[in-house]
Design a protein around this motif. Structure first.
Motif, PDB file in Angstrom:
ATOM      1  N   CYS A  79      23.070  35.887 -89.189  1.00 38.11           N
ATOM      2  CA  CYS A  79      21.731  36.145 -88.647  1.00 38.11           C
ATOM      3  C   CYS A  79      20.661  35.399 -89.437  1.00 38.11           C
ATOM      4  O   CYS A  79      19.739  34.810 -88.846  1.00 38.11           O
ATOM      5  CB  CYS A  79      21.453  37.646 -88.630  1.00 38.11           C
ATOM      6  SG  CYS A  79      22.538  38.573 -87.508  1.00 38.11           S
ATOM      7  N   GLY A  80      20.780  35.411 -90.748  1.00 38.95           N
ATOM      8  CA  GLY A  80      19.821  34.688 -91.583  1.00 38.95           C
ATOM      9  C   GLY A  80      19.859  33.192 -91.345  1.00 38.95           C
ATOM     10  O   GLY A  80      18.820  32.525 -91.277  1.00 38.95           O
ATOM     11  N   MET A  81      21.062  32.663 -91.188  1.00 34.64           N
ATOM     12  CA  MET A  81      21.189  31.226 -90.943  1.00 34.64           C
ATOM     13  C   MET A  81      20.680  30.842 -89.556  1.00 34.64           C
ATOM     14  O   MET A  81      20.132  29.754 -89.390  1.00 34.64           O
ATOM     15  CB  MET A  81      22.635  30.780 -91.138  1.00 34.64           C
ATOM     16  CG  MET A  81      23.080  30.811 -92.600  1.00 34.64           C
ATOM     17  SD  MET A  81      22.007  29.863 -93.724  1.00 34.64           S
ATOM     18  CE  MET A  81      22.282  28.199 -93.129  1.00 34.64           C
ATOM     19  N   ILE A  82      20.853  31.718 -88.576  1.00 32.40           N
ATOM     20  CA  ILE A  82      20.300  31.437 -87.243  1.00 32.40           C
ATOM     21  C   ILE A  82      18.779  31.306 -87.343  1.00 32.40           C
ATOM     22  O   ILE A  82      18.188  30.355 -86.818  1.00 32.40           O
ATOM     23  CB  ILE A  82      20.716  32.513 -86.232  1.00 32.40           C
ATOM     24  CG1 ILE A  82      22.219  32.400 -85.922  1.00 32.40           C
ATOM     25  CG2 ILE A  82      19.883  32.421 -84.946  1.00 32.40           C
ATOM     26  CD1 ILE A  82      22.799  33.591 -85.176  1.00 32.40           C
ATOM     27  N   ALA A  83      18.142  32.250 -88.033  1.00 26.41           N
ATOM     28  CA  ALA A  83      16.682  32.181 -88.204  1.00 26.41           C
ATOM     29  C   ALA A  83      16.290  30.930 -88.984  1.00 26.41           C
ATOM     30  O   ALA A  83      15.328  30.231 -88.633  1.00 26.41           O
ATOM     31  CB  ALA A  83      16.170  33.436 -88.904  1.00 26.41           C
ATOM     32  N   HIS A  84      17.031  30.629 -90.039  1.00 25.68           N
ATOM     33  CA  HIS A  84      16.749  29.464 -90.871  1.00 25.68           C
ATOM     34  C   HIS A  84      16.872  28.177 -90.060  1.00 25.68           C
ATOM     35  O   HIS A  84      16.000  27.301 -90.114  1.00 25.68           O
ATOM     36  CB  HIS A  84      17.732  29.454 -92.045  1.00 25.68           C
ATOM     37  CG  HIS A  84      17.488  28.367 -93.025  1.00 25.68           C
ATOM     38  ND1 HIS A  84      18.121  27.150 -92.949  1.00 25.68           N
ATOM     39  CD2 HIS A  84      16.697  28.320 -94.124  1.00 25.68           C
ATOM     40  CE1 HIS A  84      17.720  26.390 -93.955  1.00 25.68           C
ATOM     41  NE2 HIS A  84      16.862  27.070 -94.676  1.00 25.68           N
ATOM     42  N   ALA A  88      14.160  25.353 -89.017  1.00 27.12           N
ATOM     43  CA  ALA A  88      14.340  23.925 -89.308  1.00 27.12           C
ATOM     44  C   ALA A  88      14.124  23.090 -88.056  1.00 27.12           C
ATOM     45  O   ALA A  88      13.496  22.020 -88.103  1.00 27.12           O
ATOM     46  CB  ALA A  88      15.739  23.686 -89.886  1.00 27.12           C
ATOM     47  N   ILE A  89      14.634  23.571 -86.928  1.00 26.36           N
ATOM     48  CA  ILE A  89      14.447  22.849 -85.666  1.00 26.36           C
ATOM     49  C   ILE A  89      12.963  22.818 -85.298  1.00 26.36           C
ATOM     50  O   ILE A  89      12.439  21.767 -84.893  1.00 26.36           O
ATOM     51  CB  ILE A  89      15.308  23.476 -84.552  1.00 26.36           C
ATOM     52  CG1 ILE A  89      16.783  23.161 -84.814  1.00 26.36           C
ATOM     53  CG2 ILE A  89      14.868  22.980 -83.177  1.00 26.36           C
ATOM     54  CD1 ILE A  89      17.751  23.904 -83.905  1.00 26.36           C
ATOM     55  N   ARG A 110      18.120  14.211 -86.244  1.00 23.33           N
ATOM     56  CA  ARG A 110      19.474  14.597 -86.702  1.00 23.33           C
ATOM     57  C   ARG A 110      19.553  16.090 -86.999  1.00 23.33           C
ATOM     58  O   ARG A 110      20.569  16.728 -86.720  1.00 23.33           O
ATOM     59  CB  ARG A 110      19.879  13.770 -87.921  1.00 23.33           C
ATOM     60  CG  ARG A 110      20.229  12.329 -87.586  1.00 23.33           C
ATOM     61  CD  ARG A 110      20.993  11.625 -88.699  1.00 23.33           C
ATOM     62  NE  ARG A 110      20.382  11.682 -90.015  1.00 23.33           N
ATOM     63  CZ  ARG A 110      19.551  10.767 -90.509  1.00 23.33           C
ATOM     64  NH1 ARG A 110      19.200   9.716 -89.788  1.00 23.33           N
ATOM     65  NH2 ARG A 110      19.070  10.887 -91.730  1.00 23.33           N
ATOM     66  N   ILE A 111      18.487  16.658 -87.551  1.00 18.86           N
ATOM     67  CA  ILE A 111      18.451  18.102 -87.817  1.00 18.86           C
ATOM     68  C   ILE A 111      18.562  18.862 -86.499  1.00 18.86           C
ATOM     69  O   ILE A 111      19.355  19.806 -86.388  1.00 18.86           O
ATOM     70  CB  ILE A 111      17.160  18.477 -88.583  1.00 18.86           C
ATOM     71  CG1 ILE A 111      17.251  17.965 -90.022  1.00 18.86           C
ATOM     72  CG2 ILE A 111      16.901  19.984 -88.534  1.00 18.86           C
ATOM     73  CD1 ILE A 111      15.952  18.023 -90.794  1.00 18.86           C
ATOM     74  N   ILE A 112      17.803  18.455 -85.513  1.00 17.67           N
ATOM     75  CA  ILE A 112      17.850  19.119 -84.206  1.00 17.67           C
ATOM     76  C   ILE A 112      19.245  19.006 -83.608  1.00 17.67           C
ATOM     77  O   ILE A 112      19.818  19.993 -83.130  1.00 17.67           O
ATOM     78  CB  ILE A 112      16.780  18.522 -83.269  1.00 17.67           C
ATOM     79  CG1 ILE A 112      15.377  18.889 -83.759  1.00 17.67           C
ATOM     80  CG2 ILE A 112      16.999  18.995 -81.830  1.00 17.67           C
ATOM     81  CD1 ILE A 112      14.255  18.110 -83.094  1.00 17.67           C
ATOM     82  N   ASP A 113      19.812  17.800 -83.652  1.00 16.49           N
ATOM     83  CA  ASP A 113      21.128  17.556 -83.060  1.00 16.49           C
ATOM     84  C   ASP A 113      22.233  18.345 -83.751  1.00 16.49           C
ATOM     85  O   ASP A 113      23.173  18.807 -83.091  1.00 16.49           O
ATOM     86  CB  ASP A 113      21.458  16.065 -83.089  1.00 16.49           C
ATOM     87  CG  ASP A 113      20.538  15.228 -82.204  1.00 16.49           C
ATOM     88  OD1 ASP A 113      19.836  15.796 -81.331  1.00 16.49           O
ATOM     89  OD2 ASP A 113      20.511  13.994 -82.398  1.00 16.49           O
ATOM     90  N   GLU A 118      25.062  24.449 -84.217  1.00 18.45           N
ATOM     91  CA  GLU A 118      25.421  25.450 -85.234  1.00 18.45           C
ATOM     92  C   GLU A 118      24.836  26.809 -84.876  1.00 18.45           C
ATOM     93  O   GLU A 118      25.488  27.842 -85.088  1.00 18.45           O
ATOM     94  CB  GLU A 118      24.950  24.990 -86.618  1.00 18.45           C
ATOM     95  CG  GLU A 118      25.747  23.815 -87.152  1.00 18.45           C
ATOM     96  CD  GLU A 118      25.230  23.270 -88.462  1.00 18.45           C
ATOM     97  OE1 GLU A 118      24.186  23.752 -88.970  1.00 18.45           O
ATOM     98  OE2 GLU A 118      25.867  22.344 -88.991  1.00 18.45           O
ATOM     99  N   ILE A 119      23.622  26.839 -84.340  1.00 13.63           N
ATOM    100  CA  ILE A 119      23.034  28.106 -83.881  1.00 13.63           C
ATOM    101  C   ILE A 119      23.910  28.702 -82.782  1.00 13.63           C
ATOM    102  O   ILE A 119      24.189  29.904 -82.787  1.00 13.63           O
ATOM    103  CB  ILE A 119      21.578  27.915 -83.391  1.00 13.63           C
ATOM    104  CG1 ILE A 119      20.652  27.638 -84.570  1.00 13.63           C
ATOM    105  CG2 ILE A 119      21.099  29.145 -82.610  1.00 13.63           C
ATOM    106  CD1 ILE A 119      19.227  27.257 -84.161  1.00 13.63           C
ATOM    107  N   GLU A 120      24.334  27.870 -81.850  1.00 13.36           N
ATOM    108  CA  GLU A 120      25.204  28.348 -80.766  1.00 13.36           C
ATOM    109  C   GLU A 120      26.500  28.931 -81.318  1.00 13.36           C
ATOM    110  O   GLU A 120      26.950  29.993 -80.874  1.00 13.36           O
ATOM    111  CB  GLU A 120      25.510  27.215 -79.789  1.00 13.36           C
ATOM    112  CG  GLU A 120      24.307  26.767 -78.978  1.00 13.36           C
ATOM    113  CD  GLU A 120      24.590  25.549 -78.118  1.00 13.36           C
ATOM    114  OE1 GLU A 120      25.782  25.190 -77.934  1.00 13.36           O
ATOM    115  OE2 GLU A 120      23.617  24.962 -77.624  1.00 13.36           O
TER     116      GLU A 120
END
Length: 132
Positions: A79-84, A88-89, A110-113, A118-120
């Protein structure tokens, strides 16, 4: 930091399983009143790019901090990484919109891509492990 109509931190960037776990932790109320926008008082003196960057950061920080109240460390991590990653996106999108440097814009893309998929992946893990 965004708040919903009840004055609570807006957790809408998180999957339902994360939101439920934060509510169940019994500590979500501690996030109430932590309004970063008041801490960032001088936003009216910022230009459009600065305001967009600050907004992206505020939308990430509340949910990211709230995930640390989740008792299950694996769930809290996801959950924390999803928010992070969402933050970032959002920051990368600000770079694409306002930045001038092509190398910086390429990094932002590249961050968006990378972080979108990873969020998914992490959202699928949350859904599987929380029965959503």
């Amino acid at each position: 930091m965004q708040h919903n109509q009840h004055g609570m931190t807006d957790l809408s960037i998180l999957p339902q399983g994360c939101q439920d776990a934060i509510q169940q932790s019994g500590t979500s109320g501690m996030m109430q009143g932590m309004d970063m926008s008041s801490m960032m008082g001088g936003m009216e003196n910022m230009d459009e790019a600065q305001q967009a960057s600050m907004q992206a950061m505020m939308e990430m920080n509340g949910p990211m901090m709230a995930t640390h109240t989740i008792k299950d460390p694996d769930l809290a991590f996801h959950c924390g990484m999803i928010a992070h990653h969402a933050g970032a996106i959002a920051m990368a999108e600000v770079e694409l919109q306002y930045g001038d440097d092509e190398e910086s814009k390429a990094i932002a893309q590249r961050i968006i891509d990378a972080q979108g998929p990873e969020i998914e992946e992490m959202t699928a893990w949350v859904d599987e492990h929380t029965g959503q």
